[in-house]
Enzyme design. Structure first.
Site, PDB file in Angstrom:
ATOM      1  N   GLU A 173       0.799  -1.230   0.000  1.00  0.00           N
ATOM      2  CA  GLU A 173       0.000   0.000   0.000  1.00  0.00           C
ATOM      3  C   GLU A 173       0.831   1.279   0.000  1.00  0.00           C
ATOM      4  O   GLU A 173       0.641   2.167   0.823  1.00  0.00           O
ATOM      5  CB  GLU A 173      -0.961  -0.020   1.201  1.00  0.00           C
ATOM      6  CG  GLU A 173      -1.894  -1.222   1.172  1.00  0.00           C
ATOM      7  CD  GLU A 173      -2.853  -1.274   2.366  1.00  0.00           C
ATOM      8  OE1 GLU A 173      -2.676  -0.497   3.310  1.00  0.00           O
ATOM      9  OE2 GLU A 173      -3.775  -2.101   2.330  1.00  0.00           O
ATOM     10  N   GLU A 296      -6.271 -10.649  -0.531  1.00  0.00           N
ATOM     11  CA  GLU A 296      -7.003 -10.345   0.721  1.00  0.00           C
ATOM     12  C   GLU A 296      -8.501 -10.244   0.452  1.00  0.00           C
ATOM     13  O   GLU A 296      -9.164  -9.294   0.874  1.00  0.00           O
ATOM     14  CB  GLU A 296      -6.509  -9.022   1.331  1.00  0.00           C
ATOM     15  CG  GLU A 296      -5.025  -8.974   1.590  1.00  0.00           C
ATOM     16  CD  GLU A 296      -4.569  -7.695   2.284  1.00  0.00           C
ATOM     17  OE1 GLU A 296      -5.429  -6.959   2.827  1.00  0.00           O
ATOM     18  OE2 GLU A 296      -3.363  -7.436   2.285  1.00  0.00           O
TER      19      GLU A 296
HETATM   20  C1  XIL Z   1      -5.632  -5.801   8.870  1.00  0.00           C
HETATM   21  C2  XIL Z   1      -5.906  -6.937   9.839  1.00  0.00           C
HETATM   22  O1  XIL Z   1      -6.869  -7.787   9.272  1.00  0.00           O
HETATM   23  C3  XIL Z   1      -6.389  -6.388  11.157  1.00  0.00           C
HETATM   24  O2  XIL Z   1      -6.517  -7.427  12.118  1.00  0.00           O
HETATM   25  C4  XIL Z   1      -5.416  -5.325  11.663  1.00  0.00           C
HETATM   26  O3  XIL Z   1      -5.946  -4.735  12.841  1.00  0.00           O
HETATM   27  C5  XIL Z   1      -5.180  -4.253  10.623  1.00  0.00           C
HETATM   28  O4  XIL Z   1      -4.724  -4.874   9.418  1.00  0.00           O
HETATM   29  N1  XIL Z   1      -4.722  -4.329   4.057  1.00  0.00           N
HETATM   30  C6  XIL Z   1      -3.690  -5.155   4.462  1.00  0.00           C
HETATM   31  C7  XIL Z   1      -3.837  -5.988   5.684  1.00  0.00           C
HETATM   32  O5  XIL Z   1      -2.682  -5.264   3.747  1.00  0.00           O
HETATM   33  O6  XIL Z   1      -2.622  -6.195   6.360  1.00  0.00           O
HETATM   34  C8  XIL Z   1      -4.863  -5.414   6.633  1.00  0.00           C
HETATM   35  O7  XIL Z   1      -5.046  -6.336   7.704  1.00  0.00           O
HETATM   36  C9  XIL Z   1      -6.164  -5.130   5.899  1.00  0.00           C
HETATM   37  C10 XIL Z   1      -5.949  -4.118   4.799  1.00  0.00           C
END
Ligand code: XIL
Length: 402
Positions: A173, A296
């Site tokens: 990101e 994701e």
């Molecule tokens: C999120 C997790 O799911 C949560 O438990 C944590 O509090 C915050 O991060 N993009 C990403 C992930 O690359 O690492 C994120 O994961 C969600 C958004």
């Protein structure tokens, strides 16, 4: 191919798009009726050795202690991602302290299950420990810290669990919705080349692992007008969405300059039920000799819609469409759903309770229509795939230049 290295990919002809669609259409009715744990468990785990497709979940070590949760992960998945355990605040809590305990539990369980792991994530602007975030760093000092972190974390898994962590999200990101570099410790102190440095350190640390840049490109999460923001919209067209364009330009430059990169992770948090244009991603990454992966995936529903049949069907269709986009793409071989059950998916907390029910299993570990749809689509693809080129799953252990 760049750097004299071949990125092996599945042939586009191996899983005919129409074939997959027809098969999946045939199970819509079954998917809509209540499916049980047994229905899904009969489907069993896909045989990746035959199809070359990796499917799995983001997992947490504390939940793996729950036997129902662990059984779903064991049964369905061929790959897992630590949801948080490899982030800086967990794995590198003090300047001289690495804590591998949580991530090791996940990786050890994956190895015991015969699964592989996507390492997530080596460089991000979030979940940084305060010693790092609040430090008064010079550029050179922060580069040293970055090198030490990447070398130590990747090296730990390369040595302790050889061959298990096959992919790394090296940088996560880094772009804003406008396609500009996101303000972060890394960007402020090191500057534009922190991304390139991170990829070079990662390749040095494990020449056999696939290295990904990972981000989200979904219209709603980019804050499109009418969807909670005033940011850019292009109905998911990656040739117009500024962040997609920025990622493509970065990847293009890396490939030309021999900076080691193997793929682009497309997160796929589909917050408004409408997937974006993955075909565009497939084609531009393919042109560059790169892979792409759905890293994701989740599909949140309104908090009140958790047992609404129409909402669950729309969610199942969304998941099916995303899996289909990867299955039918010659250079996508990995789909990871961001969580296992609705009770532990990040969405509820992230949206302050407004949305939820985002993943494949209910809080009671019951498979939802989306579970049946996703697992069946994968299995159908496996059975029609025959002998696929498995090369895309792991890189050749031969180090490449760059
Ligand atoms: C999120 C997790 O799911 C949560 O438990 C944590 O509090 C915050 O991060 N993009 C990403 C992930 O690359 O690492 C994120 O994961 C969600 C958004």
């Amino acid at each position: 191919m760049f750097g004299g290295h071949v990125v092996a990919m599945r042939s586009p002809e191996t899983i005919p798009r129409s074939g997959v669609r027809t098969v999946v259409a045939g199970i819509v009715l079954t998917a809509l009726s209540a499916c049980t744990y047994d229905d899904v468990s009969r489907v069993g785990r896909p045989d990746v050795s035959r199809s070359g497709l990796n499917f799995g979940y983001a997992v947490s070590s504390s939940w793996l202690a729950n036997t129902d949760y662990a059984e779903i992960v064991r049964r369905d998945a061929t790959i897992v991602t630590p949801e948080n355990a490899m982030k800086w605040d967990h794995i590198h809590p003090e300047p001289d302290v690495y804590d591998f305990s949580g991530a090791d539990e996940i990786v050890a369980q994956a190895r015991a299950n015969g699964q592989t792991v996507r390492g997530h994530t080596l460089v991000w602007h979030q979940q940084l420990p305060s010693w790092l975030e609040d430090g008064d760093w010079s550029r050179d000092d922060l580069i040293d810290v970055l090198r030490d972190h990447i070398t130590t974390v990747i090296g730990h898994y390369r040595d302790r669990f050889p061959g298990v962590v096959t992919q790394w999200d090296v940088v996560n990101e880094a772009f804003t919705s406008q396609g500009l570099r996101r303000d972060s410790l890394w960007q402020r102190v090191i500057g534009d080349d922190y991304i390139e440095l991170a990829f070079r350190f990662a390749r040095e640390a494990d020449p056999a692992a696939l290295l990904f840049y990972n981000d989200y490109y979904d219209d709603s999460m980019l804050g499109a007008p009418g969807r909670g923001g005033d940011g850019p919209t292009a109905d998911g067209r990656c040739d117009v969405v500024p962040k997609c364009v920025a990622t493509r330009n970065l990847a293009d430059r890396f490939v030309r300059a021999g900076v080691p990169i193997d793929g682009i992770g497309f997160e796929g948090h589909v917050f408004d039920g409408r997937p974006v244009d993955y075909q565009a991603f497939s084609s531009w990454t393919l042109e560059l000799g790169l892979q792409w992966a759905l890293t994701e995936v989740d599909g949140p529903l309104a908090a009140s819609d958790g047992s609404d049949p129409a909402a669950l069907e729309a969610q199942a269709a969304m998941y099916e469409s995303m899996v289909d986009d990867c299955l039918t793409s010659p250079n996508c071989d990995t789909v990871v759903v961001w969580g296992v059950t609705d009770s532990q998916s990040w969405v509820t907390q992230h949206t302050h309770g407004a949305l939820g029910h985002a993943v494949l299993y209910t809080a009671d570990f019951e498979p939802k229509p989306a579970a049946e749809r996703v697992l069946s689509a994968i299995h159908r693809a496996h059975s029609t795939a025959g002998a696929l080129d498995l090369g895309a799953r792991t890189r050749s252990p031969t180090p490449r230049d760059g």
